[in-house]
Scaffold this motif. Sequence first.
Motif, PDB file in Angstrom:
ATOM      1  N   ALA A 207       0.827  -1.222   0.000  1.00  7.67           N
ATOM      2  CA  ALA A 207       0.000   0.000   0.000  1.00  7.67           C
ATOM      3  C   ALA A 207       0.855   1.263   0.000  1.00  7.67           C
ATOM      4  O   ALA A 207       0.337   2.375  -0.178  1.00  7.67           O
ATOM      5  N   THR A 208       2.153   1.119   0.223  1.00  5.11           N
ATOM      6  CA  THR A 208       3.064   2.273   0.195  1.00  5.11           C
ATOM      7  C   THR A 208       3.217   2.739  -1.252  1.00  5.11           C
ATOM      8  O   THR A 208       3.408   1.910  -2.147  1.00  5.11           O
ATOM      9  N   PRO A 209       3.115   4.063  -1.502  1.00  4.47           N
ATOM     10  CA  PRO A 209       3.219   4.520  -2.904  1.00  4.47           C
ATOM     11  C   PRO A 209       4.525   4.068  -3.555  1.00  4.47           C
ATOM     12  O   PRO A 209       5.571   3.983  -2.900  1.00  4.47           O
ATOM     13  N   LEU A 210       4.430   3.810  -4.852  1.00  6.59           N
ATOM     14  CA  LEU A 210       5.592   3.329  -5.612  1.00  6.59           C
ATOM     15  C   LEU A 210       6.794   4.265  -5.439  1.00  6.59           C
ATOM     16  O   LEU A 210       7.937   3.809  -5.304  1.00  6.59           O
TER      17      LEU A 210
ATOM     18  N   PHE B  22      13.739  -1.328   5.799  1.00  6.68           N
ATOM     19  CA  PHE B  22      12.376  -1.709   5.387  1.00  6.68           C
ATOM     20  C   PHE B  22      11.561  -2.109   6.612  1.00  6.68           C
ATOM     21  O   PHE B  22      12.119  -2.379   7.674  1.00  6.68           O
ATOM     22  N   PRO B  23      10.227  -2.167   6.473  1.00  8.67           N
ATOM     23  CA  PRO B  23       9.393  -2.570   7.617  1.00  8.67           C
ATOM     24  C   PRO B  23       9.836  -3.923   8.183  1.00  8.67           C
ATOM     25  O   PRO B  23      10.281  -4.798   7.434  1.00  8.67           O
TER      26      PRO B  23
ATOM     27  N   ARG C 205      13.204   3.839  -1.027  1.00 10.73           N
ATOM     28  CA  ARG C 205      13.850   2.896  -0.099  1.00 10.73           C
ATOM     29  C   ARG C 205      14.789   1.937  -0.832  1.00 10.73           C
ATOM     30  O   ARG C 205      15.834   1.557  -0.318  1.00 10.73           O
ATOM     31  N   VAL C 206      14.365   1.533  -2.018  1.00  9.00           N
ATOM     32  CA  VAL C 206      15.219   0.641  -2.809  1.00  9.00           C
ATOM     33  C   VAL C 206      16.537   1.353  -3.151  1.00  9.00           C
ATOM     34  O   VAL C 206      17.631   0.782  -3.045  1.00  9.00           O
TER      35      VAL C 206
ATOM     36  N   ARG D 242      23.298   2.423   0.636  1.00  7.83           N
ATOM     37  CA  ARG D 242      23.848   1.886   1.890  1.00  7.83           C
ATOM     38  C   ARG D 242      24.887   0.787   1.613  1.00  7.83           C
ATOM     39  O   ARG D 242      25.924   0.720   2.263  1.00  7.83           O
ATOM     40  N   ILE D 243      24.596  -0.067   0.629  1.00  5.04           N
ATOM     41  CA  ILE D 243      25.570  -1.120   0.286  1.00  5.04           C
ATOM     42  C   ILE D 243      26.880  -0.466  -0.169  1.00  5.04           C
ATOM     43  O   ILE D 243      27.968  -0.886   0.226  1.00  5.04           O
TER      44      ILE D 243
END
Length: 512
Positions: A45-48, A184-185, A54-55, A61-62
């Motif tokens: 349900a999180t907008p694209l 992420f959640p 986050r992606v 981060r990597i």
Amino acid sequence: MSADPRPGSVNPATGAPLDDVTWNAAADVAAVVERARAAQKGWAATPLAERARRVLDLGRRIAERRHEVVAILDDEMGRASADSLISEVATIVDYTKGVVSVGKAALAPEKVALSPITFPGKKAVIEQVPRGVIGIIEPWNYPLLQFHKSLFPALLAGNGVVLKPSEHTPRTAQWLHKQCEDLFPAGLVGIVIGGGEVGSALVEADIDGLVFTGSVRTGKKVAARAAERLIPFSVELGGKDAAIVLADCALERTVQGLVWASMHNAGQDCSAVERIYVEQAIADAFVDKFTAAVERLRTTPNEEVDVGPLQNAAQLRIVEAHVADAIAKGATVRCGGKATGAGYGFQPTVLDHCDMGMDVVVEETFGPVAAIIRVKDADEAIDRANASRFGLGGSVWTQDLAKGERLARQLEVGLAHVNTHKFAGVVPSIPWTGTKETGTGIAASRHAYHTFVRPRTIIVDKGKDPEPFWLPISGELLDMGHTLAEFQLGSFLRVFTLLGLLKKRVNRVRGK
Ligand code: NAD
């Protein structure tokens, strides 16, 4: 080193023990999937745009923490840090940008045009709905990179994910999982550690899609089970890539390119060049130069090692057996041919005068071994290259680019190159796929989304009138059917008749 310690427990270059990793029991897997499912609803349900952010954060981060993960890769793979950094980490930010760009296009709702004759007054849209929880089972040859091709698009599409790394390389995936947990959640990305039993439990668990990369033997079992369960799956299996070297190639560059393509990562690459078909006219010159270049490769475990060890004892045994089989059947060892004696190292090896009777030409070797097969011309090379049960990649080396492209199109593979090889393993815009026993999987690109989303169509009727096709059956319906067929066959004079009949039918359906 004593043979076969517990998988993943030693550095394959040195034999030094690594920190212990606790394996899951098969019975643990269902709960990890359940957690991912619970978190997935909110994530879908999180907008694209937010999912994309986050992606991208994960990619950044990597890259920011690359020193941590490269150190783990050094331990698990035993190869040079520079190699791990370049192969698996350095381009991650650019890669995730590509995933987001391709993914946004693949996931965008698609308005479709409907025929005003059969669907009057209606509009339709196709939406891409996340499948739910995706199981991702990977091998050990690139412990981080292998996850990139599926983890990022699966998350972007709104799925939960459960990672199942190889038992030979669990620490890299544990590190990746930790980064996901931070970004992420909770529970959205789960991980299960262990061997075949744990992988099998993941296939049996309540997942909605499966990505498997690994051997043909395991891949067939996994695919059969996923098919029985009617969950979409992608299986990417073995390879036995061929390179075709024509007499007019740029010799020096071809030699360097094929040394890289056959020896990089100690040949533990599904798209490593394992067979080199050389036109007779250039064969002696090519083999001499190629051998000299392979002999220069360094295998001593240090920071500048060119060819690291095999990752595990079982893989070393396969490589040794293939080389012994080839020698027994008449191949000439031009260089290498033996274990290095350090860890699971095997000398970079060139075998000349190989043929179809040898395992090294037919079976996947997955080691630093190049089998040379001399052929009279390009046609024979294509025939022999295609006489394989695998079909991942292939390449043609020639300065005649038009001829190179023509021959490349004759290779029965998913990715054919001219004057390069192994370029597009994890490229967001290019499908990574093969033919025959390489499997039915497609990773990367918009073509990979079938495993991560299902299409859902919404049709809305804006019209006020009932449909002329609805009940009751009547004589006008028969007339209308014939007139409609004639109209589609090009009888435009029928248009007025058709309109009249349609009106009549609407009134009939209304009960007038
Ligand atoms: P493998 O099939 O032994 O194992 C792969 C993964 O499957 C591991 O995580 C393993 O634990 C798991 N597994 C084992 N048995 C299972 C079962 N019954 N059910 C579910 N999971 C199970 O392969 P491997 O030796 O780890 O990897 C080497 C192979 O991978 C080579 O054949 C190579 O060509 C192939 N590969 C293919 C690609 C590609 O893109 N086509 C990429 C890399 C590697």
